[in-house]
Design a protein around this motif. Structure first.
Motif: not given
Length: 315
Positions: A137-139, A256
């Motif tokens: 995930r883009r976090r 995200d």
């Protein structure tokens, strides 16, 4: 188009037809044909029901998810590009070259590898490229002292994502200030949906009413099609910050996310039990004196004037 108004209009029309038909049958003495009048009224009722319940929803659903997402993206681009201008940021050149370095002690982990983000305010594109490569995930969490540029970087990241060639593969980023959220009173997903719907309604009001638009946005939020860029966790009351971060993790744990917060407050929340999993954490570094002077020289049009020369000569 409002379904209730259309339904009301059809009802009024049905009443007029009913009354008119009754008068005609009475005047002409064709009382036995009242059954025909009842049939007409019934038919109008059926037509009204079918039109309101079938035809109108079909018309309203013509605003499909891609179109809805594009309108939200347009709203974000206009509002937040203007915000950067208000902050005197027209290009990356206008940003002081604040360095951002990983805070591995606060970051989440993916297997045995730290999730790392680093860069400078002069190269936001590089930070966005790193963000887009995060998996699964883009976090990302952006930390710093007050006035270090957290909010400016967060907004700059949003605009860069919207300009990115792979933008349509991502959820649409939407900046949101947490200062207006009360975790004890409103569920996070409901708050996010209503804020986005209210902020972008101008771009759909010719086609939908507020209630219909809110329902569409709620579906997009639930589906993870929107990327919350949450700023100002530190602006919430201290007593609710842990609850707020826990709610963010619980509600958006599989999505995200970008979060901006002051370093000290974020560390305190994490120590108290608040945690975000699988996040890359970057922190703004203090600006060295020579870097600050260099920035002033570059950005000041009259840098060679006597007043500025006197300032620079002290360093």
């Amino acid at each position: 188009m409002n379904r209730k108004r259309v339904a009301s209009a059809f009802t009024v029309l049905a009443v007029f037809v009913l009354v008119g038909t009754s008068l005609w049958f009475f005047v002409t003495g064709k009382g036995l044909q009242v059954a025909g009048m009842a049939a007409v009224a019934s038919a109008l009722g059926v037509i009204t029901t079918v039109f309101v319940d079938k035809v109108l929803p079909h018309t309203q659903r013509t605003l499909q998810a891609p179109d809805a997402l594009q309108r939200i993206a347009d709203a974000v681009r206009v509002e937040w590009s203007e915000e950067l201008v208000h902050r005197f940021v027209a290009t990356e050149r206008d940003l002081v070259a604040v360095r951002w370095l990983p805070r591995t002690d606060l970051a989440g982990r993916l297997g045995d590898s730290d999730l790392l983000i680093s860069g400078t305010m002069r190269d936001v594109s590089a930070i966005v490229d790193q963000f887009m490569q995060l998996r699964p995930r883009r976090r990302m969490v952006l930390l710093g002292r007050p006035g270090s540029g957290k909010s400016t970087l967060a907004v700059s990241v949003v605009i860069k994502i919207l300009d990115h060639p792979q933008y349509r593969q991502l959820a649409v980023p939407v900046p949101l200030s947490l200062s207006s959220w009360n975790p004890n009173a409103v569920a996070l997903r409901d708050w996010i949906s209503r804020r986005i719907a209210d902020d972008s309604f101008e771009y759909v009001k010719k086609d939908l009413d507020r209630g219909e638009w809110l329902r569409i946005v709620q579906r997009l939020v639930t589906q993870g099609r929107l990327l919350p860029v949450l700023d100002g966790l530190d602006e919430l009351a201290e007593k609710v910050r842990v609850r707020a971060l826990q709610d963010i993790e619980h509600t958006l744990g599989g999505q995200d996310l970008v979060l901006a917060c002051r370093s000290e407050e974020y560390s305190a929340v994490k120590e108290a039990g608040g945690v975000l999993t699988g996040v890359a954490v970057a922190e703004a570094q203090d600006i060295e004196l020579d870097r600050a002077v260099g920035y002033l020289r570059e950005m000041t049009s009259n840098a060679t004037s006597e007043q500025w020369i006197k300032v620079y000569s002290d360093y």
